[in-house]
Structures are given as structure tokens and as C-alpha cells.
Enzyme design. Structure first.
Site, PDB file in Angstrom:
ATOM      1  N   GLU A   1     -20.242  36.704   1.628  1.00 43.33           N
ATOM      2  CA  GLU A   1     -19.488  35.966   2.641  1.00 43.33           C
ATOM      3  C   GLU A   1     -18.028  36.273   2.342  1.00 43.33           C
ATOM      4  OE1 GLU A   1     -18.542  31.497   4.364  1.00 43.33           O
ATOM      5  OE2 GLU A   1     -18.956  31.793   2.243  1.00 43.33           O
TER       6      GLU A   1
ATOM      7  N   ARG B   1     -26.592  35.818  -2.400  1.00 45.01           N
ATOM      8  CA  ARG B   1     -25.548  35.731  -1.386  1.00 45.01           C
ATOM      9  C   ARG B   1     -24.340  35.112  -2.065  1.00 45.01           C
ATOM     10  NH1 ARG B   1     -22.513  31.243   0.937  1.00 45.01           N
ATOM     11  NH2 ARG B   1     -21.863  31.820   3.022  1.00 45.01           N
ATOM     12  N   LEU B   2     -23.223  35.830  -2.134  1.00 42.85           N
ATOM     13  CA  LEU B   2     -22.026  35.385  -2.836  1.00 42.85           C
ATOM     14  C   LEU B   2     -21.118  34.635  -1.867  1.00 42.85           C
ATOM     15  CD1 LEU B   2     -23.195  37.672  -4.699  1.00 42.85           C
ATOM     16  CD2 LEU B   2     -20.847  38.086  -5.419  1.00 42.85           C
ATOM     17  N   ASP B   3     -20.909  33.363  -2.155  1.00 42.41           N
ATOM     18  CA  ASP B   3     -20.151  32.488  -1.280  1.00 42.41           C
ATOM     19  C   ASP B   3     -18.655  32.804  -1.336  1.00 42.41           C
ATOM     20  OD1 ASP B   3     -19.869  29.861   0.274  1.00 42.41           O
ATOM     21  OD2 ASP B   3     -18.645  29.445  -1.492  1.00 42.41           O
ATOM     22  N   ALA B   4     -18.014  32.875  -0.180  1.00 43.87           N
ATOM     23  CA  ALA B   4     -16.550  32.890  -0.022  1.00 43.87           C
ATOM     24  C   ALA B   4     -15.829  33.751  -1.053  1.00 43.87           C
ATOM     25  CB  ALA B   4     -16.011  31.458  -0.069  1.00 43.87           C
TER      26      ALA B   4
ATOM     27  N   ASP C   1     -22.654  26.448   7.331  1.00 47.07           N
ATOM     28  CA  ASP C   1     -21.231  26.267   7.622  1.00 47.07           C
ATOM     29  C   ASP C   1     -20.999  25.942   9.082  1.00 47.07           C
ATOM     30  OD1 ASP C   1     -19.736  26.482   5.279  1.00 47.07           O
ATOM     31  OD2 ASP C   1     -19.875  28.659   5.271  1.00 47.07           O
TER      32      ASP C   1
ATOM     33  N   ASP D   1     -19.096  36.705  10.305  1.00 44.04           N
ATOM     34  CA  ASP D   1     -18.506  35.551  10.996  1.00 44.04           C
ATOM     35  C   ASP D   1     -17.875  35.956  12.321  1.00 44.04           C
ATOM     36  OD1 ASP D   1     -18.897  33.221   9.226  1.00 44.04           O
ATOM     37  OD2 ASP D   1     -17.778  34.422   7.792  1.00 44.04           O
TER      38      ASP D   1
ATOM     39  N   HIS E   1     -13.643  35.847  -0.526  1.00 49.86           N
ATOM     40  CA  HIS E   1     -12.222  36.016  -0.195  1.00 49.86           C
ATOM     41  C   HIS E   1     -11.347  35.159  -1.097  1.00 49.86           C
ATOM     42  CE1 HIS E   1     -14.211  33.122   2.581  1.00 49.86           C
ATOM     43  NE2 HIS E   1     -13.202  32.342   2.231  1.00 49.86           N
TER      44      HIS E   1
ATOM     45  N   HIS F   1     -20.542  35.844  14.958  1.00 49.30           N
ATOM     46  CA  HIS F   1     -20.855  34.457  15.295  1.00 49.30           C
ATOM     47  C   HIS F   1     -19.761  33.841  16.154  1.00 49.30           C
ATOM     48  CE1 HIS F   1     -20.097  30.164  14.665  1.00 49.30           C
ATOM     49  NE2 HIS F   1     -21.403  30.039  14.825  1.00 49.30           N
TER      50      HIS F   1
END
Length: 592
Positions: free
Chosen positions: A296, A261-264, A385, A315, A266, A318
Site C-alpha cells: 500500500e 501486504r505492507l501497510d502504508a 480503509d 488507490d 509511503h 478505486h
């Protein structure tokens, strides 16, 4: 010439005792701003590395697995290896040569599971006590119906307490959790139980302590783009891209993880790097293994989900559900208060809500996503988060009523999207999950002040005295208060929630999971304010329909239930079925 093609870090070439002549290790460091590099071994020996093209330094040294070492920059600055596979003593200590082939795998026939079978459980290894202790809860998760565990970042971070997103040596498993072989044993055990293992990786920044790249490889960063963590990583550089691709392949090959899972992402300006990473993973991993890459990405770049990535944390889904459940409207929830039912319907029918519309910051965000399958979206009601980034770390069970929460859980676990649970939610734990770190001195003070100032725009914390009530991330008690006890699920009240989750996951496994391939959206209808009906045609031709009502009013359904088979319902009795109505805070799931 005693060098091989440079790759980041220390690569064991011949096995043997740490300082035997038979054992050799290739040490390589990319240091374009340095004039001389040496490797200093734990016995005091110093070996000069040979300068190569493009800023590389490398040398084959007679030493084996277990050897401690540091790099010496320009004869004066001693630093750990940024690609260290293991650390002897935290981020500032010596790095250690590791024999990745020493562990004897027991589950040799494991090839993973297809993505549509994923039911993900996010957990923090440190809060459970480490790698060995995490193994203890795996049977609990199998009994629940989970098929994949997602481990929050495992990379070496400062101290012994951290979310994991402050990693300095991203190749080295956190030493306070256990040894690399103990991590492999955890993954081996998970595989023996049929569980996939997904590792959360952070490629968008390094932590504030223990990383020295800027002192000898300033080209690793680009000052013209700033992120919340400082200068952006420069993915225009081949050496930088290789650094992170080698890291991804290490987790998948040496540790046999089933996905990342690749964080952030963006915060990664060069999106073509992500495509390259996916391509390199696809080329390196045998085709008979199921490997999954998850993003993500606030940018909602739907095109990436057609270029080697299986799914994205949604997101948008959510946020709209959280707003409807809690009424919260500050921060990013402010983007979901206008026409929330329409936004709910769009999320159910098309995945992303933001598909090019402007965010609250005035920038266009997202790409069209309605053509993607439902399994391209990971849905969650809680995660690290969305709980930990709250000032007081509250769980959703303390923020909404039980009936509304159950309606949302029904959607989470019985929709065709891939569900993700956050540790403890399955029995309704009320233990908070805080943001925690283990910094000291001025850095600790700055982190605490920064954390509290994040919430000064929120009405509840607009006064300084209220912000003082936000727990200090560096206080050991903040960490202790985030720990959960899995024995709690057997207590009165908690067992009811446990059975609720387990029943829904049993239904998913029997009626939905086998038919998820080729699933597509059939129709989404707004029934009334805060009430929608969503239907998907599964791969076997049957229609899965979820009617949900989060309002306080009785809502009329679109057409009578007819010959639909009722899989599950909450607060819907036979009279509602006959009258084709949904009572307040209710849901009904059917198949036809």
C-alpha cells in the site's frame, strides 16, 4: 560464552518443559539506552543478560516453551518483549516463550499459487470470532471463487477490539483471536482448500499503547521526520531493519503464510529498506514456494514493483471509480473531479493516474507505470480503509445505484488486474464497517475526539452536533454493529448479488486467469463522458475488451462487435449489439 548471535526476542534452543534443565531459551534485547537488562521469568527467577556490542543484551537461560517472562530495564522498568511471539495477557502482560515447531502441519505439499491466479478476499478475523471461527467461512469463499484470503493485521493490540493497525507486539498473534497454533491451523486449513493466505503487516508505526521501545531504544525512531502516528521509525539502523525483516520471515516461515501486504509504506522514508526486505525474503524462502509481497503506497513508486514486489493496491483506480459512482468530491476525491473520464482511461491503460503530477497537497506523486503488467495492480471497490475510514462506515451499495455498481463489479472481476473483495460485499450486505478500538481513560477520549475531528472539513460534519453522531470507536456497540453474518447471503436479494459475483468469477477462472501471464494493454478509448472502452491482449493472443458506460446516455461503440465472443453483459440486448451501442449504466465484456 552462553550467547548466540543476537536476534530480537526469545528463541527456544532445546525443547522441554517450561523450567526443566533440558530446555533452554536465548533471550535477546536491543536496548542501546539501557545500562542493565534482566529477564524475569513467571516463577520470579531473575537472570541478568550480558551486554554485547552495539547495544545488545543476551543470555541463554534454562527454561522452555510456555515460560512467561518480562524484561527488566535498569533494575526498575518491567516491559514485555517487543518481539514477543505470544502474549499471556494482552499487550501489557507477560510475554511467552513459544515453540514454533510444535504444530504438526497437515497440508505438507502446499507450495502456494502463482500471482496471476490471485482473487483476494480481505477479512477481519476478530469480527468473525477468532481463528477457529474464521475457518468456518472458508468453504463459502472457495465456492465463490476466491483463491486468497487477506487477513487484516493479527499483531497483539490493546484490548480485544481493534482494526489491528494499533499493534504493539507485532510478532505475537492477537491472543483474543486464539493461540498461535490455532492461527497455524487456520492457515493449514486454508491451504487444504487451495486458498492462499496473505497477512497484512504494519511496519510504519506502532500503536499508542503497550510499546516501550522509546524508553530504552530511542534510536528506533527519528524525531526529524514526523508521521500521522508520531516520530518515524528509523530504518537507517541495522537493528531496526533486522527487527522488521525477522518479523516478515516469521509469518512466511513459521506460519507458512503465502504473502504479506505492507501497510502504508509511503510513511517509510528509506525505500531501500523495502528492497532489502524483498531480497531477504527471496533469499530465505525456497524457490519452489510462491510468495507474494504487496504494497500500500500513496507514493505510487512504480519502480518498487520491479524490485521484488508483486503488486500495489491501486488507490487511484478505486478513487476514480468511487467518484464516478457516487459523485463524492471531498477529501482525496477532490483530485479526481477534473476530467474524470480521462483519468478513468489512464487508470485502465497505465495503472496509476498520478505518475509524477502534483497532488492536492502540492507535492509531486508517483512514477510512470504504463510499462507494468495489469497484474501489478490490485483493484478494489471497497476495503477496510475505504469503508471504515468513512465517518459512518457505509458500504458502496448504499452510495450508488445498483446498475452502476454492477458495471463497476464487472470491471473489477473481469479486467486483467488482480481483484480484491471486502468481506460481505459479495452478497451486498448493508452492515456498516466502522473504525473500532478498545482504549480506555484519557487515551479513549483522545481517540474518539481525534476520530470525529478528522471529518470537520467535510460539509456534512462541519457542525459539532453532526460530528457527535460519528460512532465512538471505543464503544463496544461500534464493534458489534460492524459484525456480519454469512447466513445473510441466502436471504432474498442477497442471493442475487452472490450469484452475480460467483458467475463473474467463474468466467474469470475459465477465460481470463489461465492467459494472464504476458498480458499487455492493447488500447483504451474514451467513448463519451463517463464511458470508455479498454482492450488487453492476453498471453494466448486473444483480446479481452471491456466497454463500460456509467453515464445516463446511450453511447456509440468504436466499431461494430464483429466476431467478438460476448462473455458477459449488463443491460445490453441484441439491438444494442447490432447497433454497436451501450445503453446507460451498462457494460459488455468480449473476447476475440
Amino acid at each position: 560464552m552462553d550467547t548466540l548471535a543476537p536476534r530480537h526476542g526469545a528463541r527456544l534452543q532445546k525443547r522441554g518443559t517450561p523450567l526443566s534443565q533440558e530446555a533452554t531459551t536465548q533471550f535477546s534485547l536491543w536496548a542501546p539506552d539501557a545500562s542493565a537488562i534482566a529477564v524475569k521469568l513467571d516463577n520470579g527467577q531473575l537472570h541478568d543478560l550480558q551486554p554485547l556490542a552495539d547495544g545488545w543484551f543476551s543470555r541463554l537461560v534454562p527454561c522452555g516453551a510456555g515460560t512467561g517472562y518480562k524484561f527488566v530495564i535498569n533494575g526498575r522498568l518491567e516491559v514485555p518483549d517487543p518481539a514477543s511471539r505470544a502474549q499471556v495477557d494482552d499487550v501489557l502482560g507477560m510475554s511467552c516463550v513459544l515453540d514454533q515447531d510444535a504444530y504438526v502441519w497437515q497440508t505438507t505439499a502446499w507450495r502456494g499459487r502463482p500471482w496471476h491466479e490471485a482473487i483476494i478476499y480481505e477479512l477481519h478475523v476478530g469480527l468473525l470470532g477468532g481463528f477457529a471461527e474464521t475457518e468456518v467461512i472458508l468453504p463459502h469463499l472457495v465456492e465463490l471463487g476466491v483463491t486468497a484470503i487477506e487477513l487484516m493485521p493479527l499483531n497483539e493490540f490493546p484490548g480485544t477490539r481493534n482494526w489491528g493497525y494499533d499493534g504493539a507486539e507485532i510478532f505475537a498473534p492477537e491472543s483474543s483471536y486464539g493461540t498461535p497454533d490455532e492461527l497455524k491451523h487456520l492457515i493449514d486449513t486454508a491451504h487444504s482448500l487451495g486458498l492462499m493466505v496473505i497477512i497484512d503487516v504494519v511496519y510504519n508505526h506502532f500503536g499508542p499503547e503497550g510499546n516501550y521501545l522509546g524508553q530504552y531504544a530511542n534510536d528506533f525512531f527519528r524525531e526529524d521526520i514526523q508521521t500521522p502516528w508520531g516520530a518515524a521509525i528509523d530504518f537507517r539502523r541495522r537493528e531496526v531493519r533486522d527487527f522488521f525483516c525477522e518479523n516478515a520471515l516469521m509469518w512466511l516461515e513459521d506460519y507458512r503464510a503465502d504473502g504479506l501486504r505492507l501497510d502504508a509504506v509511503h510513511a517509510i522514508s528509506e525505500k531501500d529498506f523495502l528492497v532489502e526486505l524483498a531480497e531477504r525474503v527471496g533469499s530465505a524462502i525456497p524457490t519452489n514456494r510462491h510468495i507474494h509481497l504487496i504494497l500500500e503506497n500513496e507514493g505510487n513508486n512504480a519502480s518498487l514493483l520491479e524490485q521484488g514486489f508483486d503488486a500495489q493496491w491501486n488507490d487511484d483506480g478505486h478513487n476514480i471509480l468511487h467518484h464516478l459512482l457516487t459523485g463524492e468530491k471531498e477529501g482525496y476525491y477532490s483530485e479526481f473531479i477534473e476530467s474524470p473520464t480521462t483519468k478513468l482511461a489512464r487508470f485502465l491503460g497505465e495503472g496509476f493516474i498520478f505518475q509524477g503530477e502534483k497532488s492536492r497537497h502540492g507535492h509531486a506523486r508517483g512514477e510512470p507505470s504504463g510499462h507494468l503488467p495489469p497484474t501489478a495492480f490490485v483493484l478494489f471497490l471497497q476495503n477496510h480503509d475505504q469503508v471504515g475510514n468513512r465517518a459512518l462506515g457505509e458500504r458502496l451499495i448504499d452510495l450508488t445505484d445498483e446498475d452502476s455498481l454492477k458495471v463497476a463489479v464487472i470491471l473489477l472481476l473481469l479486467s486483467p488486474m488482480v481483484p480484491l473483495l471486502f468481506m460481505g460485499e459479495e452478497w451486498g450486505t448493508r452492515k456498516p464497517f466502522f473504525y473500532f478500538t478498545d482504549h480506555h481513560a484519557e487515551l479513549a477520549k483522545a481517540v474518539c475526539e481525534g476520530r470525529r475531528n478528522e471529518f470537520r472539513e467535510f460539509e456534512l460534519f462541519s457542525h459539532p452536533e453532526m460530528r457527535e453522531k460519528i460512532p465512538d470507536p471505543n464503544d463496544p456497540q461500534t464493534y458489534v454493529n460492524s459484525m456480519i453474518d454469512y447466513r445473510e447471503r441466502h436471504e432474498p436479494g442477497h442471493e442475487t448479488w452472490w450469484q452475480f459475483y460467483r458467475t463473474l468469477l467463474d468466467l474469470r477462472k475459465r477465460w481470463i486467469t489461465p492467459h494472464l501471464p504476458e498480458t499487455r494493454v492493447e488500447k483504451v478509448t474514451e467513448l463519451a463522458e463517463r464511458a470508455v472502452s479498454a482492450a488487453w491482449r492476453l498471453g494466448n493472443g486473444s483480446v479481452l475488451r471491456i466497454d463500460m458506460n456509467l453515464s445516463d446516455n446511450l453511447v456509440k461503440l468504436e466499431g461494430p462487435p464483429g466476431n467478438r465472443r460476448q462473455l458477459f453483459s449488463h443491460r445490453v440486448d441484441s439491438s444494442h449489439w447490432h447497433d454497436a451501442t451501450l445503453p446507460p449504466r451498462s457494460a459488455m465484456v468480449t473476447l476475440s
